[in-house]
Design an enzyme around this catalytic site. Sequence first.
Site, PDB file in Angstrom:
ATOM      1  N   ASP A 208     -19.229 -98.539  90.368  1.00 29.13           N
ATOM      2  CA  ASP A 208     -18.249 -98.224  89.324  1.00 29.13           C
ATOM      3  C   ASP A 208     -18.093 -99.431  88.408  1.00 29.13           C
ATOM      4  O   ASP A 208     -18.661-100.492  88.668  1.00 29.13           O
ATOM      5  CB  ASP A 208     -16.897 -97.876  89.957  1.00 29.13           C
ATOM      6  CG  ASP A 208     -16.371 -99.012  90.821  1.00 29.13           C
ATOM      7  OD1 ASP A 208     -15.651 -99.872  90.277  1.00 29.13           O
ATOM      8  OD2 ASP A 208     -16.690 -99.063  92.030  1.00 29.13           O
ATOM      9  N   ASP A 210     -15.169-100.979  87.891  1.00 33.73           N
ATOM     10  CA  ASP A 210     -13.847-101.519  88.181  1.00 33.73           C
ATOM     11  C   ASP A 210     -12.873-100.869  87.196  1.00 33.73           C
ATOM     12  O   ASP A 210     -12.931 -99.664  86.993  1.00 33.73           O
ATOM     13  CB  ASP A 210     -13.860-103.051  88.107  1.00 33.73           C
ATOM     14  CG  ASP A 210     -12.711-103.673  88.907  1.00 33.73           C
ATOM     15  OD1 ASP A 210     -12.478-103.209  90.036  1.00 33.73           O
ATOM     16  OD2 ASP A 210     -12.069-104.600  88.414  1.00 33.73           O
TER      17      ASP A 210
END
Length: 308
Positions: A208, A210
């Site tokens: 991802d 973050d």
Amino acid sequence: MASVLGVIGGSGLYKLPGVKARGTHRVKTPFGAPSDVIHEVRLGDVTVLFLPRHGAMHQHAPSTVPYRANVWALKKLGVTHVLSVSAVGSLREEIAPGHVVVPDQFIDRTSGRPSTFFDGGIVAHVSMADPVCPLLAQAVAAAARATGATVHPAGTYVCIEGPRFSTRAESHLYRQWGAAIIGMTNVPEVFLAREAELPYATLALATDYDCWRPHDQVDVNDILAVLHANVARAQEVIVGLAGALPDVTASPARGALQYAVLTKPAAFTAALRRRYGLLLGDAMAAPTKASSKRPRPARSARARRGGA
């Protein structure tokens, strides 16, 4: 020396297609029990030992993983190289979910985790300027590229305490520090491996971005989806790495304790010899009358610095 690869990561990594398990190990350590049983497989001429970092049922939070017991257990079983397989968040636009990062530096933002084996009776100051073994890291990056992955062969991993994810302000701060990825588990693991004189490298799987990008936030379901999609790739990397492990004797991890211990041998009690014998080897042997009369070699100025 026969190579033994220790892999610390998810609980399903050891289920390699077409590879039959050779059994499991339960290891006692001076620092308690490891996260779980250790699974053994054989890949060609290399023994591979898999240790589920969070336990088979994911019962250990990042802050409660028994890091010291894990590294000690691998050392006790004869591991010569340690590979960490870890999920991370990306702090850089160019590191997209699904990419692989092999970090070469770490920033420790944890608190309260025991970060050394030498916490009672023996003092050792081990250099951590470059805690990752560059030879093993290069081999990991090469094995990852061979799977077709997009690989970033360097970068700084900032390790946070967890289990919560970062606030946006924290995520932006870590970007300003120059960090490339963020995770919760590789510290103190990387430092303990160096104290144990074990070459260590990380296969970091970006899951991802973050929360630093506008409107982005970390979603556990998204993380799991990316992880599950990358299990097969991680297994391919492990197979490839097992066949291309670098010469352990050339690693800077070897000899890390040579000048690090400042405690005088006269202070080594029988209990300390039992506790630290695995790490310090012959240096912890009980002195004989003959050996006790031999003059000790002079230490370098660097070794004499103490903790001042």
